[in-house]
Scaffold this motif. Structure first.
Motif, PDB file in Angstrom:
ATOM      1  N   ILE A 189       0.844 -13.872 -11.076  1.00 52.99           N
ATOM      2  CA  ILE A 189       1.651 -13.211 -11.681  1.00 52.99           C
ATOM      3  C   ILE A 189       2.095 -11.799 -11.110  1.00 52.99           C
ATOM      4  CG2 ILE A 189       2.221 -12.288 -13.930  1.00 52.99           C
ATOM      5  CD1 ILE A 189      -0.152 -14.637 -14.994  1.00 52.99           C
ATOM      6  N   GLY A 190       3.107 -11.552 -10.739  1.00 58.38           N
ATOM      7  CA  GLY A 190       3.634 -10.242 -10.239  1.00 58.38           C
ATOM      8  C   GLY A 190       3.914 -10.368  -8.606  1.00 58.38           C
ATOM      9  N   ALA A 191       5.398 -10.598  -8.495  1.00 56.72           N
ATOM     10  CA  ALA A 191       5.813 -10.958  -7.294  1.00 56.72           C
ATOM     11  C   ALA A 191       6.303  -9.912  -6.367  1.00 56.72           C
ATOM     12  CB  ALA A 191       6.565 -12.273  -7.164  1.00 56.72           C
ATOM     13  N   GLY A 192       5.732  -8.463  -6.386  1.00 56.89           N
ATOM     14  CA  GLY A 192       6.106  -7.451  -5.788  1.00 56.89           C
ATOM     15  C   GLY A 192       5.611  -7.337  -4.450  1.00 56.89           C
ATOM     16  N   ASN A 193       5.321  -6.256  -3.879  1.00 58.70           N
ATOM     17  CA  ASN A 193       4.985  -6.254  -2.443  1.00 58.70           C
ATOM     18  C   ASN A 193       3.590  -6.812  -2.137  1.00 58.70           C
ATOM     19  OD1 ASN A 193       6.892  -4.659  -0.812  1.00 58.70           O
ATOM     20  ND2 ASN A 193       6.500  -3.049  -2.501  1.00 58.70           N
ATOM     21  N   LEU A 194       2.783  -6.401  -3.079  1.00 57.28           N
ATOM     22  CA  LEU A 194       1.397  -7.286  -3.047  1.00 57.28           C
ATOM     23  C   LEU A 194       1.247  -8.697  -3.148  1.00 57.28           C
ATOM     24  CD1 LEU A 194      -1.644  -6.758  -2.479  1.00 57.28           C
ATOM     25  CD2 LEU A 194      -1.919  -6.299  -4.942  1.00 57.28           C
ATOM     26  N   GLY A 195       1.999  -8.950  -4.359  1.00 54.40           N
ATOM     27  CA  GLY A 195       2.106 -10.454  -4.455  1.00 54.40           C
ATOM     28  C   GLY A 195       2.904 -11.169  -3.400  1.00 54.40           C
ATOM     29  N   ASN A 196       3.789 -10.681  -2.755  1.00 57.96           N
ATOM     30  CA  ASN A 196       4.684 -11.264  -1.728  1.00 57.96           C
ATOM     31  C   ASN A 196       3.764 -11.149  -0.473  1.00 57.96           C
ATOM     32  OD1 ASN A 196       7.508 -12.149  -1.968  1.00 57.96           O
ATOM     33  ND2 ASN A 196       7.643 -10.324  -3.060  1.00 57.96           N
ATOM     34  N   ALA A 197       2.840 -10.197  -0.419  1.00 60.10           N
ATOM     35  CA  ALA A 197       2.017 -10.458   0.833  1.00 60.10           C
ATOM     36  C   ALA A 197       0.968 -11.375   0.605  1.00 60.10           C
ATOM     37  CB  ALA A 197       1.288  -8.867   1.003  1.00 60.10           C
ATOM     38  N   LEU A 198       0.510 -11.645  -0.244  1.00 59.52           N
ATOM     39  CA  LEU A 198      -0.649 -12.775  -0.684  1.00 59.52           C
ATOM     40  C   LEU A 198       0.259 -13.976  -0.420  1.00 59.52           C
ATOM     41  CD1 LEU A 198      -2.602 -11.439  -3.804  1.00 59.52           C
ATOM     42  CD2 LEU A 198      -3.374 -11.800  -1.514  1.00 59.52           C
ATOM     43  N   LEU A 199       1.361 -14.303  -1.106  1.00 58.53           N
ATOM     44  CA  LEU A 199       2.076 -15.552  -0.826  1.00 58.53           C
ATOM     45  C   LEU A 199       2.509 -15.614   0.416  1.00 58.53           C
ATOM     46  CD1 LEU A 199       4.820 -14.960  -3.979  1.00 58.53           C
ATOM     47  CD2 LEU A 199       2.850 -16.715  -4.010  1.00 58.53           C
ATOM     48  N   LEU A 237       0.852  -1.195  -0.093  1.00 58.85           N
ATOM     49  CA  LEU A 237       0.047  -0.127   0.025  1.00 58.85           C
ATOM     50  C   LEU A 237       0.887   1.317   0.175  1.00 58.85           C
ATOM     51  CD1 LEU A 237      -2.706  -0.978   2.658  1.00 58.85           C
ATOM     52  CD2 LEU A 237      -3.084  -0.762  -0.080  1.00 58.85           C
ATOM     53  N   LEU A 238       2.121   1.140   0.727  1.00 58.78           N
ATOM     54  CA  LEU A 238       2.578   2.371   1.066  1.00 58.78           C
ATOM     55  C   LEU A 238       3.438   2.686  -0.529  1.00 58.78           C
ATOM     56  CD1 LEU A 238       4.558   2.028   4.110  1.00 58.78           C
ATOM     57  CD2 LEU A 238       3.055   3.807   3.932  1.00 58.78           C
ATOM     58  N   THR A 239       3.982   1.800  -0.959  1.00 58.27           N
ATOM     59  CA  THR A 239       4.423   1.716  -2.226  1.00 58.27           C
ATOM     60  C   THR A 239       3.703   2.085  -3.587  1.00 58.27           C
ATOM     61  OG1 THR A 239       6.027   0.352  -1.423  1.00 58.27           O
ATOM     62  CG2 THR A 239       6.306   0.843  -3.762  1.00 58.27           C
ATOM     63  N   ASN A 240       2.620   1.252  -3.739  1.00 59.98           N
ATOM     64  CA  ASN A 240       1.806   1.424  -4.930  1.00 59.98           C
ATOM     65  C   ASN A 240       0.552   2.137  -4.771  1.00 59.98           C
ATOM     66  OD1 ASN A 240       3.733  -0.214  -5.976  1.00 59.98           O
ATOM     67  ND2 ASN A 240       2.605  -1.994  -4.952  1.00 59.98           N
ATOM     68  N   PHE A 241      -0.042   2.083  -3.592  1.00 62.48           N
ATOM     69  CA  PHE A 241      -1.572   2.546  -3.402  1.00 62.48           C
ATOM     70  C   PHE A 241      -1.691   4.274  -3.679  1.00 62.48           C
ATOM     71  CE2 PHE A 241      -5.681   3.764  -1.633  1.00 62.48           C
ATOM     72  CZ  PHE A 241      -6.373   2.975  -2.421  1.00 62.48           C
ATOM     73  N   ARG A 242      -2.378   4.506  -4.736  1.00 59.46           N
ATOM     74  CA  ARG A 242      -2.448   5.925  -4.936  1.00 59.46           C
ATOM     75  C   ARG A 242      -3.593   6.812  -4.018  1.00 59.46           C
ATOM     76  NH1 ARG A 242      -2.794   6.439 -11.451  1.00 59.46           N
ATOM     77  NH2 ARG A 242      -3.132   4.066 -11.042  1.00 59.46           N
ATOM     78  N   PHE A 243      -3.121   7.092  -2.607  1.00 57.79           N
ATOM     79  CA  PHE A 243      -4.256   7.702  -1.745  1.00 57.79           C
ATOM     80  C   PHE A 243      -4.755   8.979  -2.314  1.00 57.79           C
ATOM     81  CE2 PHE A 243      -1.499   4.617   0.807  1.00 57.79           C
ATOM     82  CZ  PHE A 243      -2.408   3.945   1.633  1.00 57.79           C
ATOM     83  N   ILE A 252      -7.146 -20.383 -12.035  1.00 59.02           N
ATOM     84  CA  ILE A 252      -7.417 -18.896 -11.655  1.00 59.02           C
ATOM     85  C   ILE A 252      -5.757 -18.293 -12.019  1.00 59.02           C
ATOM     86  CG2 ILE A 252      -7.599 -17.282  -9.929  1.00 59.02           C
ATOM     87  CD1 ILE A 252      -9.532 -19.315  -8.640  1.00 59.02           C
ATOM     88  N   ALA A 253      -5.692 -17.181 -12.501  1.00 60.06           N
ATOM     89  CA  ALA A 253      -4.524 -16.333 -12.555  1.00 60.06           C
ATOM     90  C   ALA A 253      -4.696 -14.969 -11.372  1.00 60.06           C
ATOM     91  CB  ALA A 253      -4.271 -15.952 -13.788  1.00 60.06           C
ATOM     92  N   ILE A 254      -3.941 -14.987 -10.692  1.00 58.30           N
ATOM     93  CA  ILE A 254      -3.959 -13.715  -9.563  1.00 58.30           C
ATOM     94  C   ILE A 254      -3.054 -12.742 -10.301  1.00 58.30           C
ATOM     95  CG2 ILE A 254      -3.648 -12.942  -7.431  1.00 58.30           C
ATOM     96  CD1 ILE A 254      -3.787 -16.315  -6.719  1.00 58.30           C
ATOM     97  N   LEU A 255      -3.383 -11.595 -10.747  1.00 58.25           N
ATOM     98  CA  LEU A 255      -2.639 -10.477 -11.355  1.00 58.25           C
ATOM     99  C   LEU A 255      -2.344  -9.598 -10.157  1.00 58.25           C
ATOM    100  CD1 LEU A 255      -4.444  -9.920 -14.742  1.00 58.25           C
ATOM    101  CD2 LEU A 255      -2.829 -11.558 -13.898  1.00 58.25           C
ATOM    102  N   THR A 256      -1.007  -9.464  -9.735  1.00 57.10           N
ATOM    103  CA  THR A 256      -0.613  -8.411  -8.800  1.00 57.10           C
ATOM    104  C   THR A 256       0.597  -7.733  -9.369  1.00 57.10           C
ATOM    105  OG1 THR A 256       0.578 -10.415  -8.021  1.00 57.10           O
ATOM    106  CG2 THR A 256      -1.256  -9.702  -6.666  1.00 57.10           C
ATOM    107  N   LEU A 257       0.492  -7.455 -10.569  1.00 57.45           N
ATOM    108  CA  LEU A 257       1.235  -6.644 -11.428  1.00 57.45           C
ATOM    109  C   LEU A 257       0.977  -5.228 -11.699  1.00 57.45           C
ATOM    110  CD1 LEU A 257      -0.091  -6.929 -14.172  1.00 57.45           C
ATOM    111  CD2 LEU A 257       0.820  -9.196 -14.255  1.00 57.45           C
ATOM    112  N   PRO A 258       1.814  -4.484 -12.363  1.00 53.44           N
ATOM    113  CA  PRO A 258       1.564  -3.056 -12.436  1.00 53.44           C
ATOM    114  C   PRO A 258       0.486  -2.890 -13.667  1.00 53.44           C
ATOM    115  CG  PRO A 258       3.937  -3.238 -12.715  1.00 53.44           C
ATOM    116  CD  PRO A 258       3.407  -4.691 -12.460  1.00 53.44           C
ATOM    117  N   GLN A 259      -0.431  -1.942 -13.271  1.00 47.21           N
ATOM    118  CA  GLN A 259      -1.352  -1.757 -14.551  1.00 47.21           C
ATOM    119  C   GLN A 259      -0.919  -1.580 -15.809  1.00 47.21           C
ATOM    120  OE1 GLN A 259      -3.818   1.725 -13.971  1.00 47.21           O
ATOM    121  NE2 GLN A 259      -4.649   1.120 -11.997  1.00 47.21           N
ATOM    122  N   ALA A 260       0.069  -0.956 -16.035  1.00 48.93           N
ATOM    123  CA  ALA A 260       0.585  -1.055 -17.586  1.00 48.93           C
ATOM    124  C   ALA A 260       0.733  -2.326 -18.370  1.00 48.93           C
ATOM    125  CB  ALA A 260       1.780  -0.358 -17.555  1.00 48.93           C
TER     126      ALA A 260
END
Lengths: 212, 212
Positions: free
Chosen positions: B88-98, A97-103, B147-155
């Protein structure tokens, strides 16, 4: 606005905003209730009914002015009026959230984060300082904090929620997955129950397979 | 089950499950529609109506058997039938889920994660291997991925969604905050729009203040 808007309409307004953002970014100036409905999977009459709650921005035969409608919905949701928030629990989810969420797009100013881990305290994530959880009350006393974002383990959820409410914070955005033991009049709680969402996806996936 | 259950009921079933989990953990064997309603903020008749969709587990004058009701709802949601998912997308959010999300409680088996970052590829997070995104198609071909979980950047959201669907994956749990450009019949998409949730919280917080 003096009147109450129904919960279902409130839940749809942010969706309208997202679609209007896309239209505005594409330079589209006006949109009919039919077009908006097709994009959002709603009937034109549903759209008109929803938006009439706000005095109606539409003009017969013209449709809605995209920018005016967006501004009207933002006003209705109170976006222009900034509120302050703190985040408690700078683990993976908190960091996401801190990094990506657009508060700021939600009219929220993220003021500080808190954690119990000494290795995290004193660090800065994407411009937000992480303080010790022990300092939450002091921070809330010195600053105008409207919302506490709980991204901490379930085991600490209730105790932290009580501390936050005792410190005068009235809004809780709860990611712990635990329904908090608070009275309704103590705080406004918005739960993010990700498992509800995944279970719904599973259900629809299976019911679709049955239809084939 | 041969009949369709309304969307609102589907959305409430996971909430029932959560409350029944709490009751079961506390060793409570039966619950009336009145008690369940008070806990969940629903009327007893609403509860009875919801649960009658499943043939009704209640007995007049006795209430619901907690464990049976829980099992019935789990069955209705399809929880006992495991489905496979990739992230797909092992950034902060992906890691939080993992790291923190209890997939197995939702009847989901997390099979693999994917990322574009060479520093992450080949690593393991909480027992789940991270592969290169280039390997998604091959993995989907060799395994049963629902199911594919998309936790990657919007782009990258739309392109990845298209790849995932082309690889035969029918369910998408979308955390990108972007409404995906997919036809309704291509995939079942469940969006997690966190900003919608925060905007609703803001609204209710403000409307409560006005009432004081």
């Amino acid at each position: 606005m003096k009147y109450k808007i129904s919960g279902n309409v409130i839940r749809r307004l942010p969706r309208y905003l997202r679609h209007l953002d896309v239209l505005a970014d594409a330079g589209i100036e006006k949109v009919s209730s039919g077009e908006l409905g097709a994009q959002m999977g709603l009937t034109p009459s549903q759209i008109r009914q929803d938006l009439n709650c706000f005095g109606g921005f539409g003009q017969q035969g013209y449709g809605y002015n995209v920018l005016q409608l967006r501004e009207g919905i933002q006003d209705a949701l109170g976006v222009p009026e900034r509120v302050g928030a703190i985040l408690i629990g700078a683990g993976n989810l908190g960091n996401a959230l801190l990094t990506n969420f657009r508060f700021s797009q939600c009219g929220v100013r993220l003021m500080a984060a808190f954690d119990t881990d000494p290795a995290k305290i004193g660090r800065k994530v994407n411009g937000t300082y992480i303080f010790s959880v022990d300092a939450v009350e002091e921070f809330a006393e010195d600053n105008n904090v409207d919302i506490a974002i709980l991204t901490l383990p379930q085991a600490a959820a209730d105790e932290t929620a009580r501390r936050v409410v005792a410190a005068g914070i009235r809004g809780i955005w709860n990611f712990t997955g635990k329904d908090l033991c608070l009275d309704e009049n103590e705080a406004v709680v918005e739960n993010v129950h990700l498992s509800d969402s995944l279970l719904a996806l599973r259900y629809y996936l299976r019911s679709e397979e049955r239809d084939l």
